[in-house]
Write a protein that holds these residues in place. Structure first.
Motif, PDB file in Angstrom:
ATOM      1  N   VAL A 100      41.874  -0.357  48.457  1.00  0.00           N
ATOM      2  CA  VAL A 100      43.196  -0.683  47.926  1.00  0.00           C
ATOM      3  C   VAL A 100      43.762   0.558  47.243  1.00  0.00           C
ATOM      4  N   ASN A 101      44.705   1.187  47.905  1.00  0.00           N
ATOM      5  CA  ASN A 101      45.211   2.491  47.469  1.00  0.00           C
ATOM      6  C   ASN A 101      46.424   2.415  46.554  1.00  0.00           C
ATOM      7  N   GLY A 102      47.092   1.283  46.503  1.00  0.00           N
ATOM      8  CA  GLY A 102      48.304   1.166  45.690  1.00  0.00           C
ATOM      9  C   GLY A 102      48.635  -0.284  45.438  1.00  0.00           C
ATOM     10  N   VAL A 103      49.921  -0.608  45.396  1.00  0.00           N
ATOM     11  CA  VAL A 103      50.313  -1.981  45.103  1.00  0.00           C
ATOM     12  C   VAL A 103      49.798  -2.935  46.173  1.00  0.00           C
ATOM     13  N   ALA A 120      39.069   0.170  44.729  1.00  0.00           N
ATOM     14  CA  ALA A 120      40.481   0.420  44.408  1.00  0.00           C
ATOM     15  C   ALA A 120      40.691   1.809  43.840  1.00  0.00           C
ATOM     16  N   SER A 121      41.860   2.341  44.114  1.00  0.00           N
ATOM     17  CA  SER A 121      42.340   3.551  43.458  1.00  0.00           C
ATOM     18  C   SER A 121      42.760   3.218  42.036  1.00  0.00           C
ATOM     19  N   GLU A 122      42.713   4.224  41.173  1.00  0.00           N
ATOM     20  CA  GLU A 122      43.227   4.051  39.810  1.00  0.00           C
ATOM     21  C   GLU A 122      44.690   3.629  39.822  1.00  0.00           C
ATOM     22  N   HIS A 123      45.402   3.941  40.900  1.00  0.00           N
ATOM     23  CA  HIS A 123      46.823   3.605  40.997  1.00  0.00           C
ATOM     24  C   HIS A 123      47.072   2.201  41.550  1.00  0.00           C
ATOM     25  N   MET A 158      46.863 -16.876  39.246  1.00  0.00           N
ATOM     26  CA  MET A 158      47.838 -17.188  40.282  1.00  0.00           C
ATOM     27  C   MET A 158      49.091 -17.857  39.723  1.00  0.00           C
ATOM     28  N   THR A 159      48.944 -18.611  38.664  1.00  0.00           N
ATOM     29  CA  THR A 159      50.102 -19.307  38.101  1.00  0.00           C
ATOM     30  C   THR A 159      50.819 -18.500  37.024  1.00  0.00           C
ATOM     31  N   SER A 160      50.257 -17.351  36.662  1.00  0.00           N
ATOM     32  CA  SER A 160      50.896 -16.508  35.648  1.00  0.00           C
ATOM     33  C   SER A 160      51.826 -15.478  36.262  1.00  0.00           C
ATOM     34  N   GLY A 161      51.529 -15.065  37.498  1.00  0.00           N
ATOM     35  CA  GLY A 161      52.291 -13.985  38.117  1.00  0.00           C
ATOM     36  C   GLY A 161      52.031 -12.633  37.481  1.00  0.00           C
ATOM     37  N   ARG A 162      50.995 -12.547  36.647  1.00  0.00           N
ATOM     38  CA  ARG A 162      50.718 -11.328  35.884  1.00  0.00           C
ATOM     39  C   ARG A 162      50.163 -10.218  36.774  1.00  0.00           C
ATOM     40  N   HIS A 163      50.667  -9.008  36.599  1.00  0.00           N
ATOM     41  CA  HIS A 163      50.184  -7.854  37.343  1.00  0.00           C
ATOM     42  C   HIS A 163      48.860  -7.368  36.734  1.00  0.00           C
ATOM     43  N   LEU A 164      47.901  -7.051  37.572  1.00  0.00           N
ATOM     44  CA  LEU A 164      46.637  -6.494  37.099  1.00  0.00           C
ATOM     45  C   LEU A 164      46.544  -5.034  37.514  1.00  0.00           C
ATOM     46  N   GLY A 165      46.179  -4.172  36.562  1.00  0.00           N
ATOM     47  CA  GLY A 165      45.835  -2.806  36.908  1.00  0.00           C
ATOM     48  C   GLY A 165      44.441  -2.757  37.504  1.00  0.00           C
ATOM     49  N   ALA A 166      44.055  -1.595  37.999  1.00  0.00           N
ATOM     50  CA  ALA A 166      42.774  -1.464  38.684  1.00  0.00           C
ATOM     51  C   ALA A 166      41.592  -1.781  37.768  1.00  0.00           C
ATOM     52  N   LEU A 179      38.331   4.241  41.689  1.00  0.00           N
ATOM     53  CA  LEU A 179      38.129   5.656  41.951  1.00  0.00           C
ATOM     54  C   LEU A 179      39.434   6.430  41.794  1.00  0.00           C
ATOM     55  N   VAL A 180      39.310   7.746  41.605  1.00  0.00           N
ATOM     56  CA  VAL A 180      40.507   8.578  41.617  1.00  0.00           C
ATOM     57  C   VAL A 180      41.095   8.507  43.021  1.00  0.00           C
ATOM     58  N   PRO A 181      42.414   8.592  43.146  1.00  0.00           N
ATOM     59  CA  PRO A 181      43.044   8.369  44.456  1.00  0.00           C
ATOM     60  C   PRO A 181      42.482   9.214  45.586  1.00  0.00           C
ATOM     61  N   ASP A 182      42.231  10.502  45.320  1.00  0.00           N
ATOM     62  CA  ASP A 182      41.775  11.387  46.390  1.00  0.00           C
ATOM     63  C   ASP A 182      40.370  11.056  46.883  1.00  0.00           C
ATOM     64  N   ALA A 183      39.608  10.300  46.087  1.00  0.00           N
ATOM     65  CA  ALA A 183      38.233   9.979  46.462  1.00  0.00           C
ATOM     66  C   ALA A 183      38.098   8.608  47.114  1.00  0.00           C
ATOM     67  N   LEU A 184      39.178   7.821  47.130  1.00  0.00           N
ATOM     68  CA  LEU A 184      39.064   6.421  47.550  1.00  0.00           C
ATOM     69  C   LEU A 184      38.572   6.280  48.982  1.00  0.00           C
ATOM     70  N   LEU A 185      39.266   6.898  49.933  1.00  0.00           N
ATOM     71  CA  LEU A 185      38.901   6.713  51.338  1.00  0.00           C
ATOM     72  C   LEU A 185      37.564   7.357  51.659  1.00  0.00           C
ATOM     73  N   GLU A 186      37.283   8.487  51.048  1.00  0.00           N
ATOM     74  CA  GLU A 186      35.979   9.121  51.278  1.00  0.00           C
ATOM     75  C   GLU A 186      34.851   8.212  50.809  1.00  0.00           C
ATOM     76  N   HIS A 187      35.029   7.615  49.630  1.00  0.00           N
ATOM     77  CA  HIS A 187      34.002   6.722  49.103  1.00  0.00           C
ATOM     78  C   HIS A 187      33.864   5.468  49.964  1.00  0.00           C
ATOM     79  N   ALA A 188      35.006   4.891  50.355  1.00  0.00           N
ATOM     80  CA  ALA A 188      34.943   3.716  51.235  1.00  0.00           C
ATOM     81  C   ALA A 188      34.243   4.065  52.531  1.00  0.00           C
ATOM     82  N   GLY A 189      34.510   5.268  53.055  1.00  0.00           N
ATOM     83  CA  GLY A 189      33.843   5.702  54.281  1.00  0.00           C
ATOM     84  C   GLY A 189      32.344   5.851  54.104  1.00  0.00           C
ATOM     85  N   GLU A 190      31.925   6.380  52.959  1.00  0.00           N
ATOM     86  CA  GLU A 190      30.485   6.521  52.701  1.00  0.00           C
ATOM     87  C   GLU A 190      29.810   5.155  52.620  1.00  0.00           C
TER      88      GLU A 190
END
Length: 255
Positions: A100-103, A120-123, A158-166, A179-190
């Motif tokens: 999960v890289n973003g929203v 998930a990415s930090e973003h 689900m009933t709050s509609g509240r946004h969750l950060g990573a 993970l930091v964004p640049d490491a996300l796909l590499e880590h998922a790949g590993e």
């Protein structure tokens, strides 16, 4: 093209590719995603990564397409587009990792919840979205989130509609790692490569077994374990792994 598919050895990566629209779902995207999941059924594929290109993982349904359709048809859209893909993802007897890289909102959250592992990415930001526009969780969200989070946490969120950060998503148990964004796909790949390297059909059979455990009795589960273990123990891969283990043990004793 609305979906990008790539291979790295036994790992298939499926990237939703409408970055300017935060990978909102259209009919075109659904058709291509269904084809990609079908491609993942190939025996050469032993693990799958699902992610999004650009700043978003997936924000759910493209509401512009809904308006163009007259604003209705949600039930038909679910039955013909979303639900078949969710079933196909769950039916894959191989691990599926959501990177999960973003929203990640609405039915995009449903897609992520249908995966076996979520990182998930930090973003990343997780947005229920449904209740905010007078709708209910769909595309399997009501099922998978209850099993991932438990009833009380899933209902409250689900009933709050509240946004969750990573980090809050990790604390809640929705994702396992941030993970930091640049490491996300590499880590998922590993992680995917490590799962793909596991012996024989063990990972896929474990996925089948644990999915069945969600709605079987203990006696039924014990019998299914016996059946699947009988099959796993009859494969050449198991025989080779057993021989290798015993040889290593004998070598250590000899040393």
């Amino acid at each position: 093209m609305a979906v990008e598919v790539s291979h790295e050895g036994p790992v298939l990566t499926i990237a939703l590719d409408r970055p300017d629209q935060l990978n909102a779902c259209t009919r075109e995207l659904h058709v291509e995603l269904a084809a990609a999941v079908k491609q993942a059924r190939s025996p050469e594929v032993r693990a799958v990564i699902l992610t999004g290109n650009g700043r978003g993982f997936c924000v759910g349904q493209d509401l512009g397409e809904v308006r163009a359709d007259g604003g209705g048809g949600n039930d038909v859209r679910l039955r013909t587009l979303y639900n078949p893909t969710i079933r196909a993802l769950r039916a894959l007897e191989k691990p599926v990792i959501a990177a999960v890289n973003g929203v990640c909102a609405g039915a995009g959250l449903s897609l992520a919840a249908a995966c076996d592992i979520r990182v998930a990415s930090e973003h990343a930001k997780f947005v229920p979205a449904f209740a905010n526009i007078g709708l209910i969780p769909d595309a399997g969200a009501s099922y998978h989130l209850v099993h991932v989070l438990g009833y009380a946490k899933a209902f409250e969120w689900m009933t709050s509609g509240r946004h969750l950060g990573a980090e809050e998503a990790r604390a809640l148990g929705l994702v396992s790692e941030v993970l930091v964004p640049d490491a996300l796909l590499e880590h998922a790949g590993e992680r995917a490569q490590a799962l793909a390297a596991m012996t024989g059909a063990a990972v896929g059979l474990t996925k089948r077994l644990m999915q069945q455990a969600l709605h079987t009795t203990l006696d039924e589960q014990l019998e299914l374990e016996a059946q699947l273990q009988g099959y796993a123990g009859s494969t050449p891969e198991y025989a080779a792994a057993l021989d290798a283990f015993l040889d290593r043990s004998a070598a250590k004793r000899g040393g």
